[in-house]
Design a protein around this motif. Structure first.
Motif, short mmCIF file in Angstrom:
data_model
loop_
_atom_site.label_atom_id
_atom_site.label_comp_id
_atom_site.label_asym_id
_atom_site.label_seq_id
_atom_site.Cartn_x
_atom_site.Cartn_y
_atom_site.Cartn_z
N ALA A 152 -8.55 -5.72 11.17
CA ALA A 152 -8.26 -6.93 10.40
C ALA A 152 -6.97 -6.78 9.60
O ALA A 152 -6.19 -7.72 9.46
N THR A 153 -6.73 -5.58 9.09
CA THR A 153 -5.52 -5.32 8.31
C THR A 153 -4.27 -5.54 9.16
O THR A 153 -3.32 -6.21 8.75
N PHE A 185 0.85 -1.18 0.00
CA PHE A 185 0.00 0.00 0.00
C PHE A 185 0.89 1.24 0.00
O PHE A 185 1.69 1.45 0.91
N LEU A 186 0.79 2.06 -1.02
CA LEU A 186 1.56 3.30 -1.19
C LEU A 186 3.06 3.07 -1.05
O LEU A 186 3.75 2.87 -2.02
N LEU A 236 -0.98 1.23 7.40
CA LEU A 236 -2.30 1.75 7.05
C LEU A 236 -3.33 1.37 8.11
O LEU A 236 -4.12 2.21 8.57
N GLY A 237 -3.34 0.09 8.50
CA GLY A 237 -4.30 -0.37 9.49
C GLY A 237 -4.14 0.33 10.83
O GLY A 237 -5.12 0.69 11.48
N THR A 238 -2.90 0.54 11.24
CA THR A 238 -2.65 1.21 12.51
C THR A 238 -3.16 2.65 12.49
O THR A 238 -3.80 3.12 13.45
N VAL A 239 -2.90 3.36 11.41
CA VAL A 239 -3.35 4.75 11.29
C VAL A 239 -4.88 4.83 11.28
O VAL A 239 -5.48 5.65 11.99
#
Length: 200
Positions: free
Chosen positions: A133-134, A74-75, A89-92
């Protein structure tokens, strides 16, 4: 040989890589239901709908994230790796969405149509469950990679589980301390710490 050299930094970094997710999960499973029913005074059916929406989003997101994190990052995935980029991403997204589950802008939920409340909570719950989940999937998927690099599978799982238990204990102890403080008679506050009620 220094102490730092003796510590396997990668292994311990992996072990703490799921702590924030575990803290949020503990809050979600232990306190979301009481908060919605006892503090916001939502109907049981409305509360059940909100929880169900979250679990359905989790069920859909988990396999999709597993497939997508295998295929591409991702990015910034090309710089830090596919799984780490999704983990970030999931943490943010968890940090951004989760607080809104325990924040209400409704003054009196009894006078509001149930669907309005569900519509308000659905985006935050859906984003949180997708994000949770991510982090969960991508963190677990790092174990086979680290095992190939010579790390021990058993110790990785044990360390991860140790921090999961620690996160649950932290949430429970913190909650106990907050309730004990609220029931302290020193400020004339005689709230019963064993009960949860709407804030005044």
């Amino acid at each position: 040989e220094t102490l730092l050299a003796m510590i396997d930094v990668a292994k311990w970094s992996f072990a703490v890589g799921h702590v924030f997710n575990d803290l949020c999960a503990s809050m979600w499973f232990l306190f979301t239901l009481p908060y919605l029913t006892e503090v916001l005074l939502l109907k049981n059916t409305t509360t059940g709908d909100i929880i169900l929406i979250g679990q359905v989003c989790d069920a859909i997101a988990t396999p999709l994230i597993g497939i997508e994190s295998d295929r591409r990052g991702f990015l910034c995935g090309s710089k830090i790796g596919n799984r780490k980029s999704w983990h970030l991403l999931g943490t943010v997204l968890t940090a951004v969405s989760f607080p809104f589950i325990f924040i209400s802008f409704f003054e009196d939920t009894k006078t509001i149509i149930d669907w309005y409340i569900i519509i308000y909570y659905t985006p935050f719950v859906a984003i949180f469950q997708f994000a949770w989940a991510t982090v969960q999937v991508t963190h677990l998927s790092l174990i086979p990679i680290m095992v190939k690099e010579g790390k021990d599978n058993g110790s990785l799982n044990s360390l991860r589980y140790m921090f999961t238990i620690a996160a649950n204990v932290i949430v429970l102890v913190s909650t106990n301390l907050i309730f004990q403080y609220r029931s302290s008679p020193s400020d004339g506050n005689k709230n019963n710490p064993s009960t949860i009620s709407p804030s005044e």
